[in-house]
Design a protein around this motif. Structure first.
Motif, PDB file in Angstrom:
ATOM      1  N   ALA A   1      -2.934   0.660   1.849  1.00 44.74           N
ATOM      2  CA  ALA A   1      -1.483   0.794   1.671  1.00 44.74           C
ATOM      3  C   ALA A   1      -1.151   1.019   0.200  1.00 44.74           C
ATOM      4  CB  ALA A   1      -0.774  -0.448   2.182  1.00 44.74           C
ATOM      5  N   ARG A   2      -0.216   1.933  -0.072  1.00 44.28           N
ATOM      6  CA  ARG A   2       0.130   2.276  -1.448  1.00 44.28           C
ATOM      7  C   ARG A   2       1.550   1.888  -1.829  1.00 44.28           C
ATOM      8  NH1 ARG A   2      -3.764   4.802  -3.957  1.00 44.28           N
ATOM      9  NH2 ARG A   2      -5.488   5.635  -2.715  1.00 44.28           N
ATOM     10  N   SER A   3       2.243   1.172  -0.948  1.00 43.07           N
ATOM     11  CA  SER A   3       3.588   0.671  -1.260  1.00 43.07           C
ATOM     12  C   SER A   3       3.897  -0.472  -0.310  1.00 43.07           C
ATOM     13  CB  SER A   3       4.636   1.772  -1.112  1.00 43.07           C
ATOM     14  OG  SER A   3       4.775   2.138   0.254  1.00 43.07           O
ATOM     15  N   LEU A   4       4.863  -1.320  -0.700  1.00 44.15           N
ATOM     16  CA  LEU A   4       5.283  -2.401   0.182  1.00 44.15           C
ATOM     17  C   LEU A   4       5.932  -1.860   1.445  1.00 44.15           C
ATOM     18  CD1 LEU A   4       6.724  -5.227  -2.127  1.00 44.15           C
ATOM     19  CD2 LEU A   4       4.653  -5.283  -0.718  1.00 44.15           C
ATOM     20  N   GLU A   5       6.621  -0.731   1.319  1.00 44.05           N
ATOM     21  CA  GLU A   5       7.257  -0.127   2.491  1.00 44.05           C
ATOM     22  C   GLU A   5       6.191   0.280   3.512  1.00 44.05           C
ATOM     23  OE1 GLU A   5       9.890  -0.325  -0.766  1.00 44.05           O
ATOM     24  OE2 GLU A   5       7.933   0.680  -0.672  1.00 44.05           O
TER      25      GLU A   5
ATOM     26  N   GLU B   1      -4.269  -1.512   9.919  1.00 47.03           N
ATOM     27  CA  GLU B   1      -3.476  -0.386   9.438  1.00 47.03           C
ATOM     28  C   GLU B   1      -3.557  -0.245   7.927  1.00 47.03           C
ATOM     29  OE1 GLU B   1       1.131   1.265   9.783  1.00 47.03           O
ATOM     30  OE2 GLU B   1       0.549  -0.654  10.685  1.00 47.03           O
ATOM     31  N   HIS B   2      -3.683  -1.370   7.229  1.00 51.31           N
ATOM     32  CA  HIS B   2      -3.622  -1.334   5.771  1.00 51.31           C
ATOM     33  C   HIS B   2      -4.897  -1.817   5.095  1.00 51.31           C
ATOM     34  CE1 HIS B   2       0.578  -0.466   6.333  1.00 51.31           C
ATOM     35  NE2 HIS B   2       0.735  -1.583   7.012  1.00 51.31           N
ATOM     36  N   TYR B   3      -5.839  -2.362   5.869  1.00 55.06           N
ATOM     37  CA  TYR B   3      -7.087  -2.851   5.309  1.00 55.06           C
ATOM     38  C   TYR B   3      -8.244  -2.444   6.206  1.00 55.06           C
ATOM     39  CZ  TYR B   3      -4.397  -6.356   2.602  1.00 55.06           C
ATOM     40  OH  TYR B   3      -3.543  -6.993   1.768  1.00 55.06           O
ATOM     41  N   HIS B   4      -9.430  -2.392   5.612  1.00 55.80           N
ATOM     42  CA  HIS B   4     -10.667  -2.436   6.379  1.00 55.80           C
ATOM     43  C   HIS B   4     -11.348  -3.721   5.946  1.00 55.80           C
ATOM     44  CE1 HIS B   4     -14.902  -0.601   7.312  1.00 55.80           C
ATOM     45  NE2 HIS B   4     -14.579  -1.619   8.084  1.00 55.80           N
ATOM     46  N   HIS B   5     -11.377  -4.723   6.825  1.00 52.63           N
ATOM     47  CA  HIS B   5     -11.915  -6.041   6.485  1.00 52.63           C
ATOM     48  C   HIS B   5     -13.360  -6.155   6.933  1.00 52.63           C
ATOM     49  CE1 HIS B   5      -7.766  -8.169   6.271  1.00 52.63           C
ATOM     50  NE2 HIS B   5      -8.145  -7.698   5.116  1.00 52.63           N
TER      51      HIS B   5
ATOM     52  N   PHE C   1       3.185  -1.083   3.658  1.00 55.08           N
ATOM     53  CA  PHE C   1       2.490  -2.293   4.089  1.00 55.08           C
ATOM     54  C   PHE C   1       3.277  -3.039   5.163  1.00 55.08           C
ATOM     55  CE2 PHE C   1       1.157  -6.687   3.943  1.00 55.08           C
ATOM     56  CZ  PHE C   1      -0.218  -6.606   3.790  1.00 55.08           C
ATOM     57  N   GLY C   2       4.589  -3.182   4.972  1.00 56.52           N
ATOM     58  CA  GLY C   2       5.399  -3.923   5.929  1.00 56.52           C
ATOM     59  C   GLY C   2       5.511  -5.394   5.557  1.00 56.52           C
ATOM     60  N   ASP C   3       5.594  -6.267   6.565  1.00 56.34           N
ATOM     61  CA  ASP C   3       5.766  -7.703   6.324  1.00 56.34           C
ATOM     62  C   ASP C   3       4.601  -8.283   5.530  1.00 56.34           C
ATOM     63  OD1 ASP C   3       8.111  -7.629   7.748  1.00 56.34           O
ATOM     64  OD2 ASP C   3       7.187  -8.248   9.634  1.00 56.34           O
ATOM     65  N   LEU C   4       4.914  -9.204   4.628  1.00 55.95           N
ATOM     66  CA  LEU C   4       3.881  -9.884   3.858  1.00 55.95           C
ATOM     67  C   LEU C   4       3.039 -10.771   4.770  1.00 55.95           C
ATOM     68  CD1 LEU C   4       5.985 -10.991   0.737  1.00 55.95           C
ATOM     69  CD2 LEU C   4       4.564  -8.938   0.995  1.00 55.95           C
ATOM     70  N   ILE C   5       1.800 -11.009   4.347  1.00 48.85           N
ATOM     71  CA  ILE C   5       0.876 -11.864   5.099  1.00 48.85           C
ATOM     72  C   ILE C   5       0.973 -13.284   4.578  1.00 48.85           C
ATOM     73  CG2 ILE C   5      -1.563 -12.365   5.524  1.00 48.85           C
ATOM     74  CD1 ILE C   5      -2.094  -9.390   5.501  1.00 48.85           C
ATOM     75  N   ARG C   6       0.918 -14.253   5.481  1.00 49.83           N
ATOM     76  CA  ARG C   6       0.889 -15.678   5.128  1.00 49.83           C
ATOM     77  C   ARG C   6      -0.153 -16.370   5.981  1.00 49.83           C
ATOM     78  NH1 ARG C   6       6.042 -13.954   5.331  1.00 49.83           N
ATOM     79  NH2 ARG C   6       7.416 -14.346   3.537  1.00 49.83           N
TER      80      ARG C   6
END
Length: 211
Positions: A108-112, A83-87, A114-119
């Motif tokens: 993605a252009r905002s944290l909103e 949704e937010h990257y093309h890997h 993007f959603g949850d952070l990746i870990r």
């Protein structure tokens, strides 16, 4: 051999992995090439790292010098659209890599958005190839990075790459740690099925796995 060490039958491994006994037998005897999907299912079913599935090198071979290499031509490789990257994954046919290179197009252009952070486990080095990005993390203020700027960080810390310019944004990220765990962490944001770039070639490895 891992299977014999643990006293398991092929039927028991089949129940753990969901793979047919005939397929497992061919893999064990080096008669079938290993796809990433099969390796992941076997490793997860046996609760081991992918590297433990491979036989030890022959006697007399220096384990610290394998001589392996991988060349990825333009238009080849393994790609995943999220949704937010093309890997894009260069050297995708090499298994059990110590470093996982990824070329990411950031959308993605905002944290909103993007959603949850990746870990994910390990550490990460990122170099901006195109555009301007912001790296957001749970411990630091956002870091604005332009073309040629780079950053190195603990990727177990929640993080997100955000596009900060109107032009296309691309980042080269090199991650340490387990590749299967890394893809699993990123797959939570997958918006479409993984795809292979049309020019990509399937892995040709014939090494037998130590089930």
């Amino acid at each position: 051999m891992l299977r014999r060490q643990r006293g398991w039958t092929l039927a028991e491994i089949g129940a753990r992995t969901g793979l047919p006994i005939s397929t497992l037998s061919k893999i064990e005897n080096g008669k079938m090439s290993l796809s990433f999907d099969k390796l992941t299912r076997i490793a997860q079913g046996l609760e081991v790292d992918i590297g433990e599935l491979f036989s030890s090198p022959p006697a007399g071979v220096n384990e610290n010098f394998s001589g392996r290499r991988s060349i990825t031509r333009a238009g080849e490789g393994y790609a995943i659209r999220t949704e937010h990257y093309h890997h894009f994954y260069p050297a995708s046919e090499l298994l059990n890599k110590r470093l996982v290179p990824i070329i990411a197009e950031v959308h993605a252009r905002s944290l909103e958005e993007f959603g949850d952070l990746i870990r994910h486990t390990g550490e990460e080095f990122a170099l901006v190839l195109e555009g301007t990005v912001e790296l957001h993390s749970e411990l630091y203020a956002p870091a604005r990075l332009d073309v040629g700027d780079s950053i190195y960080f603990d990727s177990a810390m929640g993080h997100a790459y955000i596009a900060a310019s109107a032009s296309p944004c691309r980042v080269l990220a090199v991650c340490s740690g387990n590749e299967a765990h890394l893809r699993e962490a990123l797959s939570r944001k997958i918006a479409s099925e993984p795809i292979r770039v049309s020019a990509a070639r399937p892995p040709k490895t014939r090494r037998s796995a130590s089930l």
